[in-house]
Each structure stands twice: as C-alpha cells, then as structure tokens.
Design a protein around this motif. Sequence first.
Motif, PDB file in Angstrom:
ATOM      1  N   ARG A  38       0.915  -1.237   0.215  1.00 30.99           N
ATOM      2  CA  ARG A  38       0.021   0.032  -0.015  1.00 30.99           C
ATOM      3  C   ARG A  38       0.896   1.296   0.110  1.00 30.99           C
ATOM      4  O   ARG A  38       1.953   1.244   0.704  1.00 30.99           O
ATOM      5  N   TYR A  39       0.358   2.141  -0.796  1.00 27.83           N
ATOM      6  CA  TYR A  39       0.890   3.471  -0.902  1.00 27.83           C
ATOM      7  C   TYR A  39      -0.186   4.352  -0.225  1.00 27.83           C
ATOM      8  O   TYR A  39      -1.008   4.765  -0.781  1.00 27.83           O
ATOM      9  N   GLY A  40       0.107   4.803   1.203  1.00 25.98           N
ATOM     10  CA  GLY A  40      -1.130   5.637   1.836  1.00 25.98           C
ATOM     11  C   GLY A  40      -2.400   4.697   1.537  1.00 25.98           C
ATOM     12  O   GLY A  40      -2.553   3.613   1.905  1.00 25.98           O
ATOM     13  N   SER A  41      -3.509   5.448   0.830  1.00 22.72           N
ATOM     14  CA  SER A  41      -4.876   4.735   0.841  1.00 22.72           C
ATOM     15  C   SER A  41      -4.778   3.787  -0.636  1.00 22.72           C
ATOM     16  O   SER A  41      -5.784   3.204  -0.826  1.00 22.72           O
ATOM     17  N   THR A  42      -3.522   3.974  -1.263  1.00 22.26           N
ATOM     18  CA  THR A  42      -3.853   3.260  -2.720  1.00 22.26           C
ATOM     19  C   THR A  42      -3.011   1.929  -2.531  1.00 22.26           C
ATOM     20  O   THR A  42      -2.098   1.575  -1.888  1.00 22.26           O
ATOM     21  N   THR A  43      -4.043   0.903  -2.710  1.00 24.39           N
ATOM     22  CA  THR A  43      -3.293  -0.682  -2.640  1.00 24.39           C
ATOM     23  C   THR A  43      -2.750  -1.059  -4.078  1.00 24.39           C
ATOM     24  O   THR A  43      -3.381  -1.118  -5.167  1.00 24.39           O
ATOM     25  N   ALA A  44      -1.465  -0.740  -4.317  1.00 19.57           N
ATOM     26  CA  ALA A  44      -0.801  -1.238  -5.657  1.00 19.57           C
ATOM     27  C   ALA A  44      -0.868  -2.588  -5.844  1.00 19.57           C
ATOM     28  O   ALA A  44      -0.832  -2.963  -6.892  1.00 19.57           O
ATOM     29  N   LEU A  45      -0.497  -3.413  -4.756  1.00 20.96           N
ATOM     30  CA  LEU A  45      -0.393  -4.949  -4.950  1.00 20.96           C
ATOM     31  C   LEU A  45      -1.558  -5.563  -3.864  1.00 20.96           C
ATOM     32  O   LEU A  45      -1.023  -5.105  -2.589  1.00 20.96           O
ATOM     33  N   ALA A  66      -1.882  -1.022 -13.008  1.00 20.89           N
ATOM     34  CA  ALA A  66      -2.059  -2.239 -12.453  1.00 20.89           C
ATOM     35  C   ALA A  66      -1.288  -2.709 -11.410  1.00 20.89           C
ATOM     36  O   ALA A  66      -1.625  -3.585 -10.526  1.00 20.89           O
ATOM     37  N   GLY A  67       0.073  -2.146 -11.379  1.00 24.37           N
ATOM     38  CA  GLY A  67       0.569  -2.762 -10.077  1.00 24.37           C
ATOM     39  C   GLY A  67       2.089  -3.516 -10.587  1.00 24.37           C
ATOM     40  O   GLY A  67       2.798  -3.894  -9.975  1.00 24.37           O
ATOM     41  N   LYS A  68       2.210  -3.365 -12.088  1.00 23.66           N
ATOM     42  CA  LYS A  68       3.427  -4.304 -12.597  1.00 23.66           C
ATOM     43  C   LYS A  68       4.754  -3.698 -12.165  1.00 23.66           C
ATOM     44  O   LYS A  68       5.784  -4.475 -11.609  1.00 23.66           O
ATOM     45  N   SER A  69       5.010  -2.325 -12.367  1.00 28.11           N
ATOM     46  CA  SER A  69       6.244  -1.813 -11.743  1.00 28.11           C
ATOM     47  C   SER A  69       6.550  -1.861 -10.189  1.00 28.11           C
ATOM     48  O   SER A  69       7.636  -2.241  -9.860  1.00 28.11           O
ATOM     49  N   THR A  70       5.301  -2.128  -9.542  1.00 28.49           N
ATOM     50  CA  THR A  70       5.492  -2.295  -8.140  1.00 28.49           C
ATOM     51  C   THR A  70       6.012  -3.566  -7.766  1.00 28.49           C
ATOM     52  O   THR A  70       6.975  -3.934  -6.872  1.00 28.49           O
ATOM     53  N   ALA A  71       5.290  -4.460  -8.740  1.00 25.39           N
ATOM     54  CA  ALA A  71       5.787  -5.931  -8.600  1.00 25.39           C
ATOM     55  C   ALA A  71       7.240  -6.204  -8.681  1.00 25.39           C
ATOM     56  O   ALA A  71       8.062  -6.844  -8.138  1.00 25.39           O
ATOM     57  N   LEU A 106      14.671  -0.697 -15.878  1.00 22.94           N
ATOM     58  CA  LEU A 106      13.330  -0.184 -14.872  1.00 22.94           C
ATOM     59  C   LEU A 106      12.923   1.169 -16.005  1.00 22.94           C
ATOM     60  O   LEU A 106      13.442   1.679 -17.012  1.00 22.94           O
ATOM     61  N   GLN A 107      11.715   1.336 -15.645  1.00 24.13           N
ATOM     62  CA  GLN A 107      10.956   2.531 -16.536  1.00 24.13           C
ATOM     63  C   GLN A 107      11.750   3.708 -16.466  1.00 24.13           C
ATOM     64  O   GLN A 107      11.858   4.569 -17.164  1.00 24.13           O
ATOM     65  N   VAL A 108      12.145   4.046 -15.258  1.00 22.32           N
ATOM     66  CA  VAL A 108      12.820   5.408 -14.817  1.00 22.32           C
ATOM     67  C   VAL A 108      14.192   4.997 -14.671  1.00 22.32           C
ATOM     68  O   VAL A 108      14.393   4.644 -13.567  1.00 22.32           O
TER      69      VAL A 108
HETATM   70  P1  ADP Z   1       1.831   0.030 -13.505  1.00 25.49           P
HETATM   71  O1  ADP Z   1       3.637  -0.290 -13.618  1.00 25.49           O
HETATM   72  O2  ADP Z   1       1.150  -1.383 -13.523  1.00 25.49           O
HETATM   73  O3  ADP Z   1       1.556   0.999 -14.337  1.00 25.49           O
HETATM   74  P2  ADP Z   1       2.639   0.777 -10.534  1.00 25.49           P
HETATM   75  O4  ADP Z   1       3.118  -0.509 -10.177  1.00 25.49           O
HETATM   76  O5  ADP Z   1       3.306   1.865 -11.244  1.00 25.49           O
HETATM   77  O6  ADP Z   1       1.595   0.249 -12.075  1.00 25.49           O
HETATM   78  O7  ADP Z   1       1.413   1.462  -9.886  1.00 25.49           O
HETATM   79  C1  ADP Z   1       0.451   0.910  -9.358  1.00 25.49           C
HETATM   80  C2  ADP Z   1      -0.392   1.606  -8.379  1.00 25.49           C
HETATM   81  O8  ADP Z   1       0.453   2.346  -7.273  1.00 25.49           O
HETATM   82  C3  ADP Z   1      -0.853   2.956  -9.274  1.00 25.49           C
HETATM   83  O9  ADP Z   1      -2.267   3.564  -8.674  1.00 25.49           O
HETATM   84  C4  ADP Z   1       0.108   4.177  -8.640  1.00 25.49           C
HETATM   85  O10 ADP Z   1      -0.365   5.325  -8.844  1.00 25.49           O
HETATM   86  C5  ADP Z   1       0.350   3.754  -7.372  1.00 25.49           C
HETATM   87  N1  ADP Z   1       1.944   4.059  -6.893  1.00 25.49           N
HETATM   88  C6  ADP Z   1       3.112   3.570  -7.466  1.00 25.49           C
HETATM   89  N2  ADP Z   1       4.006   4.008  -6.830  1.00 25.49           N
HETATM   90  C7  ADP Z   1       3.566   4.971  -6.000  1.00 25.49           C
HETATM   91  C8  ADP Z   1       4.364   5.603  -5.063  1.00 25.49           C
HETATM   92  N3  ADP Z   1       5.781   5.744  -4.875  1.00 25.49           N
HETATM   93  N4  ADP Z   1       3.650   6.529  -4.268  1.00 25.49           N
HETATM   94  C9  ADP Z   1       2.249   6.407  -4.214  1.00 25.49           C
HETATM   95  N5  ADP Z   1       1.746   5.724  -5.231  1.00 25.49           N
HETATM   96  C10 ADP Z   1       2.243   5.098  -6.053  1.00 25.49           C
END
Ligand code: ADP
Length: 317
Positions: A38-45, A66-71, A106-108
């Motif tokens: 979770r990032y604050g209220s966002t559930t990324a995975l 979707a959460g790809k980069s987070t994974a 990585l993307q960035v």
């Molecule tokens: P994808 O790579 O599939 O586009 P991400 O993994 O980048 O998706 O993001 C998944 C979710 O987590 C999105 O809603 C994104 O806005 C949020 N998110 C990703 N990184 C951060 C971060 N550092 N802080 C807050 N929210 C984030």
Amino acid sequence: MPLTAIAYETERPSPDPFDQPFPPHGKPVAALINLTKRYGSTTALDNLTLALRPGEVVALLGPNGAGKSTAVKMLLGLIAPTSGTARVFGADPREATTRTRVGAMLQVSRITEMIKVREHLDLFTSYYPRPLPIADIVRIAKLQGIEDRLFGELSGGQKQRVLFALALCGNPDLIFLDEPTVGMDIEARRALWAEIRVLSAMGKTVLLTTHYLEEADALADRIIVINRGRVISEGTPAEIKRNSGGRKIRCHTKLSEDQLSALPTVTAVELISGTTVVTATDAENVVREMLSRDETLSGLEIASPALEDAFLALTKS
Ligand code: ADP
Ligand code: MG
C-alpha cells in the motif's frame, strides 16, 4: 496458486512434497507470496502471489496502474512489502547476496548522458564478479556502431537498447524488464523482442512487464494478467486467448440462430449485415458440424480473438 506451492531449499528440507506443482521446471527462482503493498490509501499490490520458474519468460500484463512496476521493484528489493513475502533465489531480495545474479531495466532509469555507451558498459561490468564480455553485450543488444556515441546523443530507441544492455552486464540468471519497448516504433520493438529471445535461449529467466498485448503474446511462455494489484488470469498465450470466450466463425449459412446456438461450445450467435458470426471455444468441431448440416455454407472465416480483446474481456470487472 496455493501458498504452499512455493517452497525453497532454505525453508524446507528437500525432497519436498510441495515441490510437486513445479516439475519439470524445478523450484521458482523468484516469487511474491500473498504480497500486499500500500501507498497511503492506494493498494498497488493486493495479496498477490506469483512465481517465476527457471528459464521461463513471463509477461506481467496489465493496464497502467495495475501494479506491474511495483511488483518488479518488490522483486528487486527496492521497496518493502506492507505484508507478505518476496523471495529471489530463496532469499529476501533486499539482501545484497542475490543482487549479482539479477539484472534490471526499469521504467525510470537515470544514467549520465555525458559519457559514451562503451564507458557505461565498462562501468556496469566492473560492478559484477562474473560479467558478460562486453563484445557479447554489444552483439546481443545490437550496439555496434553506437559504442562511441555519448548516451545523451542517442535516439529514444537507442537509449532503450543501451539500458537493456546494462541489465545484461552482470550475466544475470534473472532479468527484469519493465516496459522495455515503451515509446519504440514497431520495428525497434521487434528488434528488442529478438534480443529478449536470445536471453531466453541462453537459459535466463525473464520477467517482462508490458501493456502491449502483442508483445506478451510474441515473447512469453506464460502470461500473468494483473489489474488493480491482483492476478486476474494466468496461462500460456493460447490459454489466455481461449479463456476470453473463444474464436469467431464468420460465414453465410442457412442454419438458424437457434440451430447454431444449440451446437456444443457455442457462446454467441449474431447476424451482422447478412453474415453469421458464431463464437465458440471449440471452433473446429463447430465448423465440422456446420459443414455437415449445410452444404451451401460459404464465405467461411475463422478468427482468433486479438489478445487485445482477450485482455479487455479479462480485465473487465
Ligand atoms: P504499473 O506499473 O502497472 O503502471 P505501478 O506499479 O506503477 O503500476 O502503480 C500501481 C499503483 O500504485 C498506481 O495506482 C500508482 O499510482 C500507485 N503508486 C505506485 N508507486 C507509488 C508511489 N511511490 N507512491 C504512491 N503511489 C504509488
Ligand atoms: Mg509501470
């Protein structure tokens, strides 16, 4: 996939009955197990479980956010889970011990624009105990002719290829490519696909993220479709397409909609400007049946759903 299906040498003595789901591939080289981020209220995975088996190319396919980069960042040990477990070569990816066996694009990715491609390769290979020879990296990533150019002077596609090359420098067993072809034209994308296939032929395990469905179809042994941080479908490209509702049979036929709807595996029958369109999961048998019942049948076409359609059907929720 049950949690118990993912077992590591470090955690359980071998032989282990929980290894059974994985032969002949062996134990996973990397996994996320019931992982939530979770990032604050966002559930990324969201309680995500996935595993990469040795030598396979897996595409993590999903729309933006979707959460790809987070994974990927989780498997690289760049971020910590809110709950759940990440494992790479049986260890916590945040432990440096596994780092030399892993490469990533990585993307960035920020690397200095002010030095030459060859200097970047020299620098990156120097970080690793058993680097790939630079000549091999140049050949695989097709950098011939641009080795002496400043990174900052390259085109977008060329920069992507250099970043791809840097992911290979350590001769990693496991490679993460986060949207490696984003922004490339179709020709450059196909060239990078060929390079990724070379890695696969070398026995590397590759996790590739993409929102290009065609790319997942072209490259992956297995596709894991994710949306909103959850796995929504998993299988070979053919399975993913099949799960999306089957193939479309177009023809001119005197068979009625009722007759066609009654055939096994037919999921839809439509009449579109004089052409009958039958959707069926077992298209071959449906066609055989239609031909045997209607000797006048003509204009026959059978189309696989575009992976795009499959993807839309899968992510619709
Ligand atoms: P994808 O790579 O599939 O586009 P991400 O993994 O980048 O998706 O993001 C998944 C979710 O987590 C999105 O809603 C994104 O806005 C949020 N998110 C990703 N990184 C951060 C971060 N550092 N802080 C807050 N929210 C984030
Ligand atoms: Mg991303």
